[in-house]
Design a protein around this motif. Structure first.
Motif, PDB file in Angstrom:
ATOM      1  N   THR A 308       0.846  -1.203   0.000  1.00  0.00           N
ATOM      2  CA  THR A 308       0.000   0.000   0.000  1.00  0.00           C
ATOM      3  C   THR A 308       0.875   1.244   0.000  1.00  0.00           C
ATOM      4  OG1 THR A 308      -1.647  -1.191   1.258  1.00  0.00           O
ATOM      5  CG2 THR A 308      -1.844   1.201   1.275  1.00  0.00           C
ATOM      6  N   GLN A 309       1.918   1.197   0.802  1.00  0.00           N
ATOM      7  CA  GLN A 309       2.796   2.371   0.875  1.00  0.00           C
ATOM      8  C   GLN A 309       3.515   2.599  -0.454  1.00  0.00           C
ATOM      9  OE1 GLN A 309       5.153   3.193   4.454  1.00  0.00           O
ATOM     10  NE2 GLN A 309       4.216   1.419   5.395  1.00  0.00           N
ATOM     11  N   ILE A 310       4.020   1.529  -1.046  1.00  0.00           N
ATOM     12  CA  ILE A 310       4.742   1.690  -2.321  1.00  0.00           C
ATOM     13  C   ILE A 310       3.808   2.354  -3.340  1.00  0.00           C
ATOM     14  CG2 ILE A 310       5.791   0.432  -4.270  1.00  0.00           C
ATOM     15  CD1 ILE A 310       6.822  -1.615  -2.199  1.00  0.00           C
ATOM     16  N   GLN A 311       2.550   1.877  -3.352  1.00  0.00           N
ATOM     17  CA  GLN A 311       1.561   2.429  -4.298  1.00  0.00           C
ATOM     18  C   GLN A 311       1.326   3.923  -4.022  1.00  0.00           C
ATOM     19  OE1 GLN A 311      -0.051   0.722  -6.908  1.00  0.00           O
ATOM     20  NE2 GLN A 311      -0.541   2.856  -7.395  1.00  0.00           N
ATOM     21  N   ALA A 312       1.104   4.250  -2.732  1.00  0.00           N
ATOM     22  CA  ALA A 312       0.788   5.648  -2.376  1.00  0.00           C
ATOM     23  C   ALA A 312       1.968   6.567  -2.712  1.00  0.00           C
ATOM     24  CB  ALA A 312       0.438   5.740  -0.897  1.00  0.00           C
ATOM     25  N   TYR A 313       3.191   6.121  -2.439  1.00  0.00           N
ATOM     26  CA  TYR A 313       4.355   6.970  -2.726  1.00  0.00           C
ATOM     27  C   TYR A 313       4.555   7.089  -4.246  1.00  0.00           C
ATOM     28  CZ  TYR A 313       5.164   5.957   2.222  1.00  0.00           C
ATOM     29  OH  TYR A 313       5.007   5.805   3.578  1.00  0.00           O
ATOM     30  N   SER A 314       4.388   5.941  -4.941  1.00  0.00           N
ATOM     31  CA  SER A 314       4.589   5.982  -6.404  1.00  0.00           C
ATOM     32  C   SER A 314       3.586   6.917  -7.060  1.00  0.00           C
ATOM     33  CB  SER A 314       4.422   4.588  -7.021  1.00  0.00           C
ATOM     34  OG  SER A 314       5.278   3.695  -6.405  1.00  0.00           O
ATOM     35  N   ASP A 315       2.346   6.947  -6.534  1.00  0.00           N
ATOM     36  CA  ASP A 315       1.322   7.831  -7.113  1.00  0.00           C
ATOM     37  C   ASP A 315       1.808   9.279  -7.126  1.00  0.00           C
ATOM     38  OD1 ASP A 315      -0.416   5.814  -7.563  1.00  0.00           O
ATOM     39  OD2 ASP A 315      -1.691   6.191  -5.808  1.00  0.00           O
ATOM     40  N   VAL A 316       2.538   9.654  -6.084  1.00  0.00           N
ATOM     41  CA  VAL A 316       3.067  11.024  -6.028  1.00  0.00           C
ATOM     42  C   VAL A 316       4.297  11.151  -6.927  1.00  0.00           C
ATOM     43  CG1 VAL A 316       4.126  12.757  -4.531  1.00  0.00           C
ATOM     44  CG2 VAL A 316       2.130  11.474  -3.730  1.00  0.00           C
ATOM     45  N   PHE A 317       5.219  10.195  -6.805  1.00  0.00           N
ATOM     46  CA  PHE A 317       6.490  10.310  -7.535  1.00  0.00           C
ATOM     47  C   PHE A 317       6.283  10.376  -9.047  1.00  0.00           C
ATOM     48  CE2 PHE A 317       8.581   7.696  -3.886  1.00  0.00           C
ATOM     49  CZ  PHE A 317       8.370   8.755  -3.027  1.00  0.00           C
ATOM     50  N   ILE A 373      12.022   1.474  -2.326  1.00  0.00           N
ATOM     51  CA  ILE A 373      11.541   0.709  -3.494  1.00  0.00           C
ATOM     52  C   ILE A 373      10.770   1.636  -4.451  1.00  0.00           C
ATOM     53  CG2 ILE A 373      10.017  -1.167  -4.263  1.00  0.00           C
ATOM     54  CD1 ILE A 373      10.653  -2.591  -1.572  1.00  0.00           C
ATOM     55  N   ALA A 374       9.856   2.435  -3.883  1.00  0.00           N
ATOM     56  CA  ALA A 374       9.023   3.291  -4.741  1.00  0.00           C
ATOM     57  C   ALA A 374       9.861   4.321  -5.483  1.00  0.00           C
ATOM     58  CB  ALA A 374       7.949   3.981  -3.905  1.00  0.00           C
ATOM     59  N   SER A 375      10.979   4.727  -4.890  1.00  0.00           N
ATOM     60  CA  SER A 375      11.778   5.779  -5.535  1.00  0.00           C
ATOM     61  C   SER A 375      12.795   5.209  -6.517  1.00  0.00           C
ATOM     62  CB  SER A 375      12.476   6.642  -4.476  1.00  0.00           C
ATOM     63  OG  SER A 375      13.331   5.846  -3.697  1.00  0.00           O
ATOM     64  N   ALA A 376      12.822   3.878  -6.690  1.00  0.00           N
ATOM     65  CA  ALA A 376      13.828   3.268  -7.578  1.00  0.00           C
ATOM     66  C   ALA A 376      13.919   3.980  -8.941  1.00  0.00           C
ATOM     67  CB  ALA A 376      13.558   1.782  -7.746  1.00  0.00           C
ATOM     68  N   PRO A 377      12.775   4.290  -9.604  1.00  0.00           N
ATOM     69  CA  PRO A 377      12.926   4.962 -10.906  1.00  0.00           C
ATOM     70  C   PRO A 377      13.148   6.477 -10.805  1.00  0.00           C
ATOM     71  CG  PRO A 377      10.753   3.866 -10.664  1.00  0.00           C
ATOM     72  CD  PRO A 377      11.376   3.952  -9.324  1.00  0.00           C
ATOM     73  N   TYR A 378      13.155   7.031  -9.601  1.00  0.00           N
ATOM     74  CA  TYR A 378      13.178   8.499  -9.461  1.00  0.00           C
ATOM     75  C   TYR A 378      14.346   8.965  -8.599  1.00  0.00           C
ATOM     76  CZ  TYR A 378       8.379   7.411 -10.780  1.00  0.00           C
ATOM     77  OH  TYR A 378       7.273   6.902 -11.397  1.00  0.00           O
TER      78      TYR A 378
END
Ligand code: PEP
Ligand code: MG
Length: 562
Positions: A308-317, A373-378
Motif C-alpha cells: 500500500t505504501q509503495i503504491q501511495a508513494y509511487s502515485d506522487v512520484f 523501493i518506490a523511488s527506484a525509478p526516481y
C-alpha cells in the motif's frame, strides 16, 4: 454577519440551498427472521455501492482522479470487513439490521471523533456519510437530490459529505457554508480542489432560510445572509476586484519562481497525499518540498502494508519531482489507533516523530523500505527525518536506513541506492547546532510551525498564546538566517516547508536569506510567484538585512507598507 473558519479562499454570491439529512427511525424490535434481516442489510450495502458508483461516474466531469478516489475509499468503507462482520454478528444475535448497522458504525465514528488529530477526527464524517446512505436504504427513505439547482447557489449544511459535493450541480454552486468541519475535512479539501469558497464552523448556519441571498467570503471566513444594499454593492465590487486579481495571478500558473532580475527561487508545494497534487500542479509547483506521510498511516485501522505504501508513494512520484518525503511524524496532536502510545503530559515534547519511529522499528523500517523501493525509478526523491534534536538521532536514523538497504540487497529487490537524506530543522537545538548537523546530511528543511512553537514555548494549537506565534519576529528570522549560513558553509541545501513560506512577506524575506527552495500550500504559490517579480535579488537581500536589524514584527511588517 455569520463567521466561521475560511478553509477555501474566494468570494461567492447566491441563494441558500440547505442540505438536510433524512430522519431515519431506528427501530428497537428484535429481528425474527435472520435470513430476511441479513438480506435487508446486504441489499442496502449493494444499493449504497450502486449510488456511490453512479455519483462517482457523474462527478467524473468535475472532479479529478485523486478526488474521485475518495469514492473508492467510501466504497471500501461500505465493504469494510470488520464493520460487515460485526453487523452480521449482531443480526445473528437477533438485533434488527438498522440498529445493528447504526450501533457498529457509531462505535467506529466515535473512535475517530475521539482522536486528537483534526485530520483523523474528520474521517468520522466519512463514516457518517456511509452510515446515512446505508441506513436510508434499509429504511426506504430516499436521500435529497442535489443535482437540480436552477440558480447561483450557496450550499449550506451541517457538514458536507464527499458524495453531497459530488452529486451537486457545480456549475451553479458559488460556495459552501457548514456548521462543522475543519481545514482537512473533505468539504474543505473538495472545495479547494474545485476552487470554490468554503467557510466551516459557522454556528447556527442551519437556521438560515432556504432561498435567502447569501454572500460568502472563504478568505475572511464570513457569511452574510440577506445583506444590506451597502454590503451587497461592496461585495460586488470585491467580486470584481477578485476577478481582476485572479486574472493577474493566473498567468503565473505556468511560470517558475523568479525574481525581477531572473534569479530562480524554486517554489515547491506541501502535500499530505496524492489528493493534494491537483492544486500544486495547476499552480505550477516546481516540486514537492514536504510530503507529510502520516496521513496515509492515519487513514485506516491498521498500519498500511508495504505494498500500500509503495503504491501511495509511487502515485506522487510519478506525478511530480523532486519530492521530499518526510518519514512518519506521529505523536504530538497526531495519534495512531493501532500503536500503543502511553498518555503523555506534554505530547509535543514527548515521543513524537523520529523519537516514536525509534521505538517502533518495524513500522519505521517498513516505511523506509517502501520509500526506497518506490523511488527506484526516481533519483530526485529525497527522504527527510522530522523532529531531529541531536546528531546521534541523525546517525541512528541513517544507520537504520542502511540496515534496510542491506535487507533489500539480500532480497535482491531493486531500490534507489543514491537517495539524498535530509532533516527537518524544527527544534531550536538543531538550528543552533546546524553547522555540525549539516556535515551529516544532504539537505535541511526548516519546519517553522514547530520551530516557532519550540523557540517561543508557545503551543501552536493554543489560541491563548497565539500572540507569540509570529513568523515575522526578528528573533526567529535571525535564528533562521544563522541556520542558512551554517548549511551553506557546509554545502548543504536548505529550504523552508513550514506555513511561514506561504506568507508573502515572509517568503520574500526567506528568499533574501538565500533559501534553495520554499515549499508552501498549493494555493499560496501564485501570490508568492507574483510578489517575487517585483524585487531583484539585491532588493530581497537588503530587505532581509533591514528586517534582521529590527526588534519587532511590526517593524518588519512596516517594511512592506511604506
Ligand atoms: C513544521 O513543523 O513546520 C512542519 C512543516 O511540520 P508539521 O506542521 O507537520 O509539524
Ligand atoms: Mg513539524
Amino acid at each position: 454577519m455569520m463567521t466561521g473558519r475560511g478553509v477555501s479562499q474566494g468570494l461567492g454570491m447566491g441563494k441558500v440551498v440547505k442540505i438536510t439529512r433524512p430522519e431515519i427511525h431506528i427501530p428497537d424490535e428484535a429481528c425474527t427472521d435472520e435470513a430476511a434481516c441479513l438480506k435487508q442489510f446486504d441489499d442496502a450495502l449493494a444499493a449504497s455501492k450502486d449510488d456511490l458508483k453512479a455519483i462517482q461516474a457523474k462527478a467524473k466531469g468535475t472532479l479529478d482522479k485523486e478526488h474521485l478516489a475518495i469514492f473508492d475509499a467510501h466504497l471500501q468503507m461500505v465493504d469494510d470487513i470488520e464493520i460487515v462482520k460485526q453487523v452480521k454478528e449482531k443480526i445473528s444475535e437477533s438485533m434488527n439490521p438498522l440498529k445493528a448497522y447504526k450501533t457498529v458504525t457509531d462505535t467506529f465514528k466515535a473512535m475517530f471523533e475521539a482522536m486528537d488529530d483534526p485530520y483523523f477526527k474528520e474521517r468520522a464524517s466519512d463514516i457518517a456519510d456511509i452510515q446515512t446512505r446505508v441506513l436510508s436504504h434499509m429504511a426506504g427513505t430516499p436521500l435529497q437530490d442535489l443535482a437540480l439547482l436552477d440558480t447561483d447557489t450557496i450550499i449550506v449544511a451541517d457538514d458536507l459529505t464527499p458524495s453531497d459535493t459530488a452529486a451537486l450541480d457545480l456549475s451553479k454552486v458559488q460556495g459552501f457554508a457548514t456548521e462543522i468541519g475543519g481545514y482537512t475535512s473533505h468539504t474543505a479539501i473538495m472545495a479547494r480542489a474545485i476552487g470554490l469558497p468554503a467557510v466551516v464552523g459557522i454556528s447556527g448556519v442551519m437556521d438560515i432560510e432556504d432561498g435567502a441571498l447569501a454572500l460568502i467570503d472563504g478568505t475572511a471566513g464570513k457569511l452574510d445572509v440577506n445583506p444590506s444594499d451597502d454590503a451587497l454593492s461592496a461585495f460586488q465590487k470585491a467580486l470584481k476586484d477578485a476577478k481582476a486579481l485572479k486574472a493577474k495571478l493566473d498567468p503565473f500558473q505556468s511560470l517558475k519562481g523568479l525574481t525581477k532580475d531572473g534569479h530562480s527561487i524554486p517554489l515547491y508545494a506541501n502535500i499530505g497525499s496524492a489528493k493534494d497534487l491537483p492544486v500544486a500542479l495547476k499552480n505550477g509547483a516546481e516540486g514537492i518540498g514536504l510530503f507529510r506521510t502520516e496521513f496515509l498511516f492515519m487513514e485506516s485501522s491498521e498500519a498500511p502494508s508495504l505494498e500500500t505504501q509503495i503504491q501511495a508513494y509511487s502515485d506522487v512520484f510519478k506525478a511530480i519531482h523532486p519530492v521530499i518525503v518526510r518519514t512518519l511524524d506521529i505523536g504530538g496532536d497526531k495519534a495512531l489507533p493501532y500503536l500503543k502510545q502511553p498518555t503523555e503530559d506534554n505530547p509535543f515534547l514527548g515521543v513524537r516523530a523520529i523519537r516514536l519511529c525509534f521505538n517502533e522499528l518495524e513500522l519505521f523500517k517498513t516505511q523506509l523500505k517502501a520509500l526506497l523501493i518506490a523511488s527506484a525509478p526516481y533519483p530526485d526523491v529525497r527522504i527527510m527525518f522530522p523532529m531531529i534534536a541531536r546528531l546521534d538521532e541523525v546517525q541512528k536514523a541513517k544507520a537504520i536506513l542502511d540496515e534496510v538497504k542491506a535487507e533489500l540487497n539480500t532480497e535482491q529487490t531493486p531500490y534507489q541506492t543514491v537517495i539524498k537524506i535530509g532533516i527537518m530543522i524544527e527544534i531550536p537545538a538543531a538550528a543552533l547546532n546546524a553547522r555540525t548537523l549539516a556535515k551529516h546530511v544532504d539537505f535541511f528543511s526548516i519546519g517553522t510551525n514547530d520551530l516557532i512553537q519550540y523557540t517561543y514555548a508557545a503551543d501552536r494549537m493554543n489560541d491563548g498564546v497565539s500572540y507569540l506565534y509570529e513568523p515575522l519576529d526578528p528573533t526567529l528570522l535571525r535564528l533562521i538566517q544563522s541556520t542558512v549560513e551554517a548549511a551553506h558553509a557546509e554545502n548543504t541545501e536548505i529550504g523552508v516547508c513550514g506555513e511561514m513560506a506561504s506568507d508573502v512577506k515572509a517568503a520574500l524575506l526567506l528568499s533574501g536569506m538565500g533559501m534553495d527552495e520554499l515549499s508552501m500550500s498549493g494555493p499560496a504559490l501564485l501570490e508568492v510567484k507574483e510578489a517575487l517579480t517585483h524585487y531583484t535579488m539585491d532588493d530581497l537581500i537588503a530587505l532581509k538585512d533591514k528586517a534582521l536589524a529590527f526588534d519587532t514584527a511590526d517593524q518588519v511588517r512596516a517594511l512592506f507598507n511604506p
